[in-house]
Motif scaffolding. Structure first.
Motif, PDB file in Angstrom:
ATOM      1  N   ARG A  28       1.097  -1.458  -0.141  1.00 42.17           N
ATOM      2  CA  ARG A  28       0.370  -0.104  -0.174  1.00 42.17           C
ATOM      3  C   ARG A  28       1.155   1.425  -0.287  1.00 42.17           C
ATOM      4  NH1 ARG A  28      -5.437  -0.153   4.020  1.00 42.17           N
ATOM      5  NH2 ARG A  28      -5.568   2.711   3.795  1.00 42.17           N
ATOM      6  N   VAL A  29       0.819   2.081  -1.076  1.00 42.70           N
ATOM      7  CA  VAL A  29       1.572   3.246  -0.728  1.00 42.70           C
ATOM      8  C   VAL A  29       0.771   4.878  -1.600  1.00 42.70           C
ATOM      9  CG1 VAL A  29       3.096   2.224  -1.876  1.00 42.70           C
ATOM     10  CG2 VAL A  29       1.825   3.083  -3.637  1.00 42.70           C
ATOM     11  N   ASP A  30       0.978   5.514  -0.770  1.00 40.91           N
ATOM     12  CA  ASP A  30       0.215   6.744  -0.288  1.00 40.91           C
ATOM     13  C   ASP A  30       1.555   7.827  -1.069  1.00 40.91           C
ATOM     14  OD1 ASP A  30      -1.110   9.259  -0.695  1.00 40.91           O
ATOM     15  OD2 ASP A  30      -1.880   8.955   1.527  1.00 40.91           O
ATOM     16  N   PRO A  31       0.868   8.336  -2.604  1.00 44.61           N
ATOM     17  CA  PRO A  31       2.113   9.565  -3.327  1.00 44.61           C
ATOM     18  C   PRO A  31       2.595  10.834  -2.450  1.00 44.61           C
ATOM     19  CG  PRO A  31       0.532   8.494  -4.519  1.00 44.61           C
ATOM     20  CD  PRO A  31       0.287   8.080  -3.700  1.00 44.61           C
ATOM     21  N   ALA A  32       1.858  11.071  -1.433  1.00 47.30           N
ATOM     22  CA  ALA A  32       1.903  12.220  -0.574  1.00 47.30           C
ATOM     23  C   ALA A  32       2.762  11.763   0.405  1.00 47.30           C
ATOM     24  CB  ALA A  32      -0.302  12.364  -0.175  1.00 47.30           C
ATOM     25  N   ASP A  33       3.235  10.496   0.555  1.00 46.96           N
ATOM     26  CA  ASP A  33       4.009   9.692   1.582  1.00 46.96           C
ATOM     27  C   ASP A  33       5.968  10.529   1.057  1.00 46.96           C
ATOM     28  OD1 ASP A  33       2.302  10.357   3.422  1.00 46.96           O
ATOM     29  OD2 ASP A  33       2.300   7.542   2.859  1.00 46.96           O
ATOM     30  N   ILE A  34       6.237  11.216  -0.413  1.00 49.62           N
ATOM     31  CA  ILE A  34       7.211  10.805  -0.483  1.00 49.62           C
ATOM     32  C   ILE A  34       8.119  11.882   0.280  1.00 49.62           C
ATOM     33  CG2 ILE A  34       7.240  12.503  -1.961  1.00 49.62           C
ATOM     34  CD1 ILE A  34       8.051  11.456  -4.444  1.00 49.62           C
ATOM     35  N   THR A  39      10.281   6.338  -0.626  1.00 49.20           N
ATOM     36  CA  THR A  39      11.434   6.130  -1.590  1.00 49.20           C
ATOM     37  C   THR A  39      10.904   5.675  -3.202  1.00 49.20           C
ATOM     38  OG1 THR A  39      12.951   4.591  -1.367  1.00 49.20           O
ATOM     39  CG2 THR A  39      13.145   7.109  -0.011  1.00 49.20           C
ATOM     40  N   PHE A  40      11.264   5.712  -3.934  1.00 50.16           N
ATOM     41  CA  PHE A  40      11.160   5.206  -5.577  1.00 50.16           C
ATOM     42  C   PHE A  40      12.332   5.438  -6.235  1.00 50.16           C
ATOM     43  CE2 PHE A  40       9.850   9.109  -6.605  1.00 50.16           C
ATOM     44  CZ  PHE A  40       9.947   9.015  -8.805  1.00 50.16           C
ATOM     45  N   SER A  41      12.542   4.220  -7.181  1.00 48.49           N
ATOM     46  CA  SER A  41      14.130   3.862  -8.492  1.00 48.49           C
ATOM     47  C   SER A  41      13.407   3.332  -9.537  1.00 48.49           C
ATOM     48  CB  SER A  41      15.243   4.346  -8.243  1.00 48.49           C
ATOM     49  OG  SER A  41      15.061   2.916  -7.365  1.00 48.49           O
ATOM     50  N   ALA A  42      13.426   3.869 -11.176  1.00 50.29           N
ATOM     51  CA  ALA A  42      13.487   3.347 -11.494  1.00 50.29           C
ATOM     52  C   ALA A  42      14.022   3.554 -13.283  1.00 50.29           C
ATOM     53  CB  ALA A  42      11.592   3.967 -11.944  1.00 50.29           C
ATOM     54  N   ARG A  43      14.130   2.728 -13.336  1.00 48.82           N
ATOM     55  CA  ARG A  43      15.300   2.682 -15.116  1.00 48.82           C
ATOM     56  C   ARG A  43      14.561   2.258 -16.330  1.00 48.82           C
ATOM     57  NH1 ARG A  43      21.126   1.702 -12.652  1.00 48.82           N
ATOM     58  NH2 ARG A  43      20.822   2.997 -10.646  1.00 48.82           N
ATOM     59  N   ILE A  44      14.818   2.881 -17.145  1.00 51.76           N
ATOM     60  CA  ILE A  44      14.565   2.304 -18.412  1.00 51.76           C
ATOM     61  C   ILE A  44      15.771   2.686 -19.426  1.00 51.76           C
ATOM     62  CG2 ILE A  44      14.166   4.472 -19.255  1.00 51.76           C
ATOM     63  CD1 ILE A  44      11.296   2.524 -20.643  1.00 51.76           C
ATOM     64  N   GLY A  45      15.847   1.993 -20.566  1.00 54.97           N
ATOM     65  CA  GLY A  45      16.858   1.203 -21.606  1.00 54.97           C
ATOM     66  C   GLY A  45      17.818   0.199 -21.034  1.00 54.97           C
ATOM     67  N   ASN A  93       4.286  19.522  -8.305  1.00 56.42           N
ATOM     68  CA  ASN A  93       4.570  19.157  -9.947  1.00 56.42           C
ATOM     69  C   ASN A  93       5.536  17.798 -10.804  1.00 56.42           C
ATOM     70  OD1 ASN A  93       2.109  20.919 -11.013  1.00 56.42           O
ATOM     71  ND2 ASN A  93       3.382  22.825 -10.948  1.00 56.42           N
ATOM     72  N   GLU A  94       6.591  18.497  -9.748  1.00 58.25           N
ATOM     73  CA  GLU A  94       7.770  17.219 -10.187  1.00 58.25           C
ATOM     74  C   GLU A  94       7.154  15.496  -9.276  1.00 58.25           C
ATOM     75  OE1 GLU A  94      10.923  17.596 -12.044  1.00 58.25           O
ATOM     76  OE2 GLU A  94       9.018  19.384 -12.611  1.00 58.25           O
ATOM     77  N   VAL A  95       7.127  15.786  -8.478  1.00 58.77           N
ATOM     78  CA  VAL A  95       5.852  14.622  -7.578  1.00 58.77           C
ATOM     79  C   VAL A  95       4.918  13.905  -8.889  1.00 58.77           C
ATOM     80  CG1 VAL A  95       5.326  12.958  -5.645  1.00 58.77           C
ATOM     81  CG2 VAL A  95       6.992  14.914  -4.910  1.00 58.77           C
ATOM     82  N   ARG A  96       3.901  14.568  -8.871  1.00 59.77           N
ATOM     83  CA  ARG A  96       3.099  14.248 -10.141  1.00 59.77           C
ATOM     84  C   ARG A  96       3.240  14.140 -10.986  1.00 59.77           C
ATOM     85  NH1 ARG A  96      -0.005  18.600 -10.054  1.00 59.77           N
ATOM     86  NH2 ARG A  96      -0.877  18.164  -8.139  1.00 59.77           N
ATOM     87  N   HIS A  97       4.507  14.051 -11.859  1.00 61.59           N
ATOM     88  CA  HIS A  97       4.995  13.435 -13.337  1.00 61.59           C
ATOM     89  C   HIS A  97       6.064  13.082 -13.239  1.00 61.59           C
ATOM     90  CE1 HIS A  97       2.273  17.062 -16.283  1.00 61.59           C
ATOM     91  NE2 HIS A  97       2.795  17.293 -15.036  1.00 61.59           N
ATOM     92  N   GLY A  98       6.587  12.617 -11.820  1.00 60.48           N
ATOM     93  CA  GLY A  98       7.244  11.292 -11.845  1.00 60.48           C
ATOM     94  C   GLY A  98       7.275   9.775 -11.894  1.00 60.48           C
ATOM     95  N   LEU A  99       6.675  10.683 -10.137  1.00 63.67           N
ATOM     96  CA  LEU A  99       6.268   9.140  -9.031  1.00 63.67           C
ATOM     97  C   LEU A  99       4.849   8.628 -10.161  1.00 63.67           C
ATOM     98  CD1 LEU A  99       5.867   7.187  -7.415  1.00 63.67           C
ATOM     99  CD2 LEU A  99       5.739   8.742  -5.661  1.00 63.67           C
ATOM    100  N   GLY A 100       4.088   9.597 -10.041  1.00 67.72           N
ATOM    101  CA  GLY A 100       2.181   9.744 -10.504  1.00 67.72           C
ATOM    102  C   GLY A 100       2.172   9.073 -11.951  1.00 67.72           C
ATOM    103  N   GLY A 101       3.709   9.517 -12.815  1.00 75.44           N
ATOM    104  CA  GLY A 101       4.170   9.194 -14.169  1.00 75.44           C
ATOM    105  C   GLY A 101       3.898   8.356 -13.928  1.00 75.44           C
ATOM    106  N   LEU A 102       5.065   7.011 -13.401  1.00 77.07           N
ATOM    107  CA  LEU A 102       5.348   6.028 -13.347  1.00 77.07           C
ATOM    108  C   LEU A 102       4.316   4.917 -12.326  1.00 77.07           C
ATOM    109  CD1 LEU A 102       7.861   3.910 -13.304  1.00 77.07           C
ATOM    110  CD2 LEU A 102       7.688   4.621 -10.811  1.00 77.07           C
TER     111      LEU A 102
END
Length: 317
Positions: A28-34, A39-45, A93-102
């Motif tokens: 269970r996660v709540d993005p507002a708890d960032i 914490t999160f990390s994600a890679r592509i490539g 906005n960075e959280v919305r588009h970064g974590l939210g986008g993920l």
């Protein structure tokens, strides 16, 4: 299984319990708890065309690739501790588009519902048009900020109600308000109509209301009767409401499936008003909440199990 919601979400809790009874591992996660709480990390490539990484909370370390489904409920509003207003808005906005986008683009995940579909289906304008297009009966409706148009509509239909598009925002000190559906008379309309958008509808002479919760192909319908014949059953003491089972006509059931498909939804809470007619009860579509509450309904346990069914479909052994 990933559940994206706020800490005090009892509706989500009922689904989590149903999943845990089946042995599902739930994070269970709540993005507002960032921050310290998330914490999160994600890679592509490097030969991968999907995001891989992890979400870490005080109680869970979740690998993105292992998430089979996402129950996207009602996360808390994003916040930031920055004291400068520009910096605060930038961080949010960075959280919305970064974590939210993920969280909106997890690989191999089934969404109930995908937040993009929920947002599209959240506009009452779109809801009424889709319902009418699918053959459901809807009330005569005017959306306007034109005082003359509003008065003309009220005079023509005589019995008219006003309904807000959204709930009232929470005040800075945390107080919650509400604007219930209410009767409107032509002489009550004044210049304030021009200040924002309004929705007026012809009042249906209802005998009762129906809340129909559709989860996948499972339909749960409850008749709601108010002893005072209130226009809006949500107003007043909910302990006075009378609940009963009601069968959904096949033509309505088919339209509800088509409605969900139209918006790309798996689940929706539909509200109808029921009117006694010469050939039985007439069902009039009022709205559909694509992320509605249902834990207060008498059959909430069965609805929770239906959520578990659709969330696990196709990937959980």
């Amino acid at each position: 299984m990933l559940v994206v919601t706020s800490p005090a979400d009892e509706t989500a809790n009922t689904v989590i319990r149903a999943l845990q009874e089946r042995g599902v591992h739930v994070a269970r996660v709540d993005p507002a708890d960032i921050g310290a709480g998330l914490t999160f990390s994600a890679r592509i490539g490097d030969g991968r065309d999907w995001w891989s990484g992890q979400l870490v909370t005080p109680s869970r370390n979740t690998h993105l690739e292992k998430i089979g489904a996402v129950y996207y409920r009602r996360p808390s509003p994003l916040r930031s501790d920055a004291t400068d207003e520009q910096a605060r808005l930038f961080a949010i906005n960075e959280v919305r588009h970064g974590l939210g986008g993920l969280l909106r683009n997890l690989p191999n995940s089934r969404y109930v519902n995908h937040p993009g579909a929920t947002e599209r289906a959240d506009f009452k304008i779109a809801q009424l048009q889709a319902a009418a297009h699918l053959g459901m009966r809807i009330p005569n409706t005017l959306v306007t900020n034109d005082l003359d148009a509003a008065r003309e509509f009220a005079l023509h239909h005589v019995h008219v109600i006003y309904k807000s598009f959204r709930s009232v925002p929470v005040t800075p000190d945390g107080r919650v308000g509400a604007i219930w559906t209410q009767r409107v008379k032509p002489d009550e309309l004044d210049y304030s109509v021009s200040m924002t958008a309004h929705m007026f509808q012809e009042k249906i002479r209802k005998s009762s209301d129906a809340r129909v919760t559709v989860v996948g192909r499972q339909v749960f319908a409850t008749r709601i009767t108010h002893p005072d014949d209130a226009i809006d059953w949500r107003e007043g003491d909910w302990d006075d409401l009378v609940y009963g089972h009601i069968d959904v006509p096949e033509v309505i059931r088919s339209a509800l499936y088509a409605y969900l498909e139209h918006f790309g939804l798996v689940f929706g809470c539909f509200d109808f008003v029921l009117e006694d007619g010469e050939f039985g009860e007439a069902w009039t579509f009022m709205e559909c909440n694509p992320n509605g509450q249902w834990a207060w309904l008498p059959n909430f346990g069965a609805i929770a199990q239906a959520f578990a069914d659709v969330l696990l479909e196709g990937w959980w052994p």
